[in-house]
Design a protein around this motif. Structure first.
Motif, short mmCIF file in Angstrom:
data_model
loop_
_atom_site.label_atom_id
_atom_site.label_comp_id
_atom_site.label_asym_id
_atom_site.label_seq_id
_atom_site.Cartn_x
_atom_site.Cartn_y
_atom_site.Cartn_z
N LEU A 209 -44.65 -47.11 41.27
CA LEU A 209 -43.80 -48.01 40.48
C LEU A 209 -44.55 -48.65 39.31
O LEU A 209 -43.94 -49.29 38.45
CB LEU A 209 -43.22 -49.10 41.38
N ASP A 210 -45.86 -48.46 39.29
CA ASP A 210 -46.68 -49.21 38.33
C ASP A 210 -46.28 -49.03 36.88
O ASP A 210 -46.24 -49.98 36.10
CB ASP A 210 -48.16 -48.81 38.50
N ALA B 148 -36.75 -58.73 40.76
CA ALA B 148 -36.03 -58.07 41.86
C ALA B 148 -36.36 -58.76 43.17
O ALA B 148 -37.17 -59.69 43.22
CB ALA B 148 -36.41 -56.60 41.93
N ARG B 149 -35.69 -58.33 44.24
CA ARG B 149 -36.03 -58.80 45.58
C ARG B 149 -36.83 -57.72 46.28
O ARG B 149 -36.68 -56.54 45.97
CB ARG B 149 -34.75 -59.05 46.40
N TYR B 150 -37.61 -58.12 47.25
CA TYR B 150 -38.31 -57.11 48.04
C TYR B 150 -37.81 -57.15 49.48
O TYR B 150 -37.66 -58.23 50.06
CB TYR B 150 -39.83 -57.36 48.02
N LEU B 151 -37.54 -55.99 50.02
CA LEU B 151 -37.08 -55.92 51.42
C LEU B 151 -38.20 -55.38 52.29
O LEU B 151 -38.70 -54.29 52.07
CB LEU B 151 -35.87 -55.01 51.54
N GLU B 152 -38.55 -56.15 53.30
CA GLU B 152 -39.60 -55.71 54.22
C GLU B 152 -39.00 -54.89 55.35
O GLU B 152 -37.80 -54.87 55.57
CB GLU B 152 -40.26 -56.94 54.84
N GLN C 239 -44.69 -57.56 43.20
CA GLN C 239 -44.22 -56.64 42.18
C GLN C 239 -42.74 -56.85 41.92
O GLN C 239 -42.28 -56.81 40.77
CB GLN C 239 -44.46 -55.23 42.69
N ALA C 240 -42.00 -57.09 43.00
CA ALA C 240 -40.57 -57.31 42.86
C ALA C 240 -40.31 -58.58 42.06
O ALA C 240 -39.50 -58.59 41.12
CB ALA C 240 -39.92 -57.40 44.24
#
Lengths: 286, 286, 286
Positions: A234-235, A267-271, A261-262
């Motif tokens: 994604l970088d 954005a949101r990050y989902l674990e 990063q999110a």
DNA sequence: ATAGGTTTTGTCAAGCTTTTGTACAT
DNA sequence: ATGTACAAAAGCTTGACAAAACCTAT
């Protein structure tokens, strides 16, 4: 297994009517029983052994040879194991090792017949694929076997998802960024969302971010999920992600992304595993 | 194929009445059987071989020569191999006739692997159940066979619906009124709604209308469907239905109800098969 | 443990019929008892010790060796100590109360993943269904909730039974007589038989006895089970049952039948819960 | 269909060990 | 009460054997 061994051979003989010498012969020749032993070496049988002997007797009475009767009873015992520890991934892994298409699908059939898709994904498929990865890394599985496993699992999951773009719930577009070739996790995530009433559009592996934007617009997506397994993929896409996040609720997922990063791109990050992530996303939007 | 070989030639002879020497001759001369072998070289036959020998016997008894009989039996076996008749209900019906659980489930597996749930319901299951009803009425199927079919179909449909109350879509409560015991149509309707994003709660057959009201309140239902197959089962419940209709969007369905009856209690009537009805209800509420 | 020691060895011997020397031997060899001591060194036993000795005696009479009997009695005492309740039916009942399909299935997933089918049936489902019945009788559950629970449990059990007519073991046909609508017990019985290697054909609720006969002939049944929950449903069928019993090994089960009734028509009666009955039937035929 | 050889399977025996209830000496 | 001894009953292993069932070839 030998946990409940407590009958000695004489009593087993009494209960089944099979002579002790014959019981020992069946054990030695066909491995029909695997009794525990007392400290002094006496055989100790459990209730299950009584059943096994009875079944063998039935078969023999029905005209089957002793060797075949034992083989059938032992095969049945496998079925029992399947009934008792149904969530094990071993049958699937064995089938993969043998490149046994029919066996792998049968194992999946059994699982899906007994358990919800969520459970099968979380408790069997995710661990199994993980283990397959490790076996491959240790050289115990070939690339061919790994591909075989992926193809079968992906095929079954996609079959489960049939029609998942239909309905009236919230809509999600799922994709992997360019360079990311593992699309099974997003298919799993899609199934998790589907089970929660969402409409799902899966774009698959290695998808340019503009395509994702386009698809999201086309289906009126309420959320866009970009999942990455491998770190770094994604970088180079921070700008595109930022733009995506500006227009849609963007969610990053997978170990190739991170909360930091999110946050950076809005954005949101989902674990967590795909099913957990699906639950979290549903909670977020619902 | 030789996977289930376990009968020795003596037992096959006993079961078919064909002498062992003759069985060996048929194998050598016409290739009628291809038994597996034990380690020591004994022939091992499977259940299918019993059938083959019996069919050959019948043909020979009917005047056909042994060579010809073998050829016919083998040709027949070939036909059985390629069962590509995708949307037909025949394999299912045949399995039901034989009370063959595995066969029936395999038939359903093949269908569900290839087609959407909607399609399978509309194009196979509804016609198949209808035909089963007719065969039963004509005395060509027993009640036991009909029950057997219902149990399998209901079981598979419920398995498909597992988790269908989850999500964020509109919510429906489905039930049959007291006296109505056919719950398969409402399960089908539930699957149709699920495919359209609804949350579904099925209460099943023979449910008092107060229970339905209670359940609807409990899950916050957007619609309540009461389905009746048999005419007359709704006759004594006009008041209760009226009350239900006053609180929830009430829908009647099935040939045991009618548009007139629905209008009278302030409900809607849904025509057509369960999938059509699901589509109509989704359109109504959506 | 020995807090209320007051029996001397002679008295314990009197009460249990086990010679004093033997009691001392059991203590020394297997640690079965740990009596307190009087000032003068006499052994002093408590009530629990009487129980232990009696249990050991029963086991020994049942054919278990003395060492194993002692081990089992001691292990049993341990089990009584730790009342872990992972087998509670509460999560299931809660989900039923809420009409929560996903929750109920998840609860069943967890149980089935951890315990054998036999255990789940005997220790969770049978008690849970019983309790649901009682709650319904007390008006704490509606009919709808009860139906909901039945549908889920039946669906899961049938899913577990997929393919249960396959194999080489003895074959059983299971059905409820006309008027009996509770088919879950026979499905449980079917699973119990399956775990013991049987082939199973379930015809379901409310099945005419002629159908049962027909099905038994069709699958070559080694046993036919007719189960009735409600008393009286078998009353009008004595002749048909007699005929069935004349042709097949007929077994009646459930609280709606009785040993006397079975004897009258030439059948056997199976007591106890479905799993116990399955074990008894397997022992009968084996 | 017979002949001659092989495999399968239930049973038995010999020689030794373990288990267990009871008895005896301290 | 304790510790030791003892003998009957039940088990273990190895090896062998014979009847029944099956094989191929003529």
């Amino acid at each position: 297994m030998t946990d409940d061994g407590y009958l000695r051979i004489g009593e087993l003989s009494q209960r089944t009517g099979v002579a002790p010498a014959l019981l020992r012969a069946w054990e030695r020749r066909y491995g029909l029983l695997h009794p525990g032993r007392s400290d002094g070496g006496f055989r100790l049988y459990g209730d299950g052994d009584v059943d096994r002997v009875r079944r063998a007797q039935q078969l023999i009475a029905g005209g089957v040879s002793a060797a075949e009767a034992a083989r059938l009873v032992l095969a049945d015992a496998d079925v029992e194991d399947d009934l008792d520890t149904p969530l094990a991934s071993t049958p699937l892994l064995d089938a993969v090792r043998r490149l046994d298409d029919v066996g792998a699908n049968a194992a999946l059939d059994r699982l899906l017949a007994r358990f919800s898709t969520d459970t099968v994904i979380t408790d069997v498929l995710v661990p199994a694929l993980h283990e397959i990865g490790e076996l491959w890394a240790r050289g115990e599985l070939t690339v061919g076997q790994e591909h075989f496993a992926s193809a079968i699992v992906r095929g079954r999951l996609l079959a489960l998802g049939r029609g998942w773009d239909q309905g009236a719930g919230a809509s999600a577009v799922l994709a992997c960024p360019p360079g990311e070739r593992h699309d099974i996790p997003i298919v799993m995530l899609g199934l998790g969302l589907r089970a929660r009433g969402w409409r799902v559009t899966v774009l698959g592996a290695d998808t340019p971010l503009e395509s994702i934007d386009d698809a999201a617009a086309r289906v009126g997506a309420d959320a866009v999920v970009v999942a990455a397994l491998m770190p770094g993929v994604l970088d180079d896409h921070a700008d595109a992600l930022r733009m995506l996040a500006a227009r849609r609720r963007l969610v990053l997922a997978g170990p190739g992304a991170s909360a930091a990063q999110a946050a950076e791109v809005g954005a949101r990050y989902l674990e967590g595993d795909p099913i957990v992530a699906a639950g979290a996303l549903a909670a977020l939007v619902g």
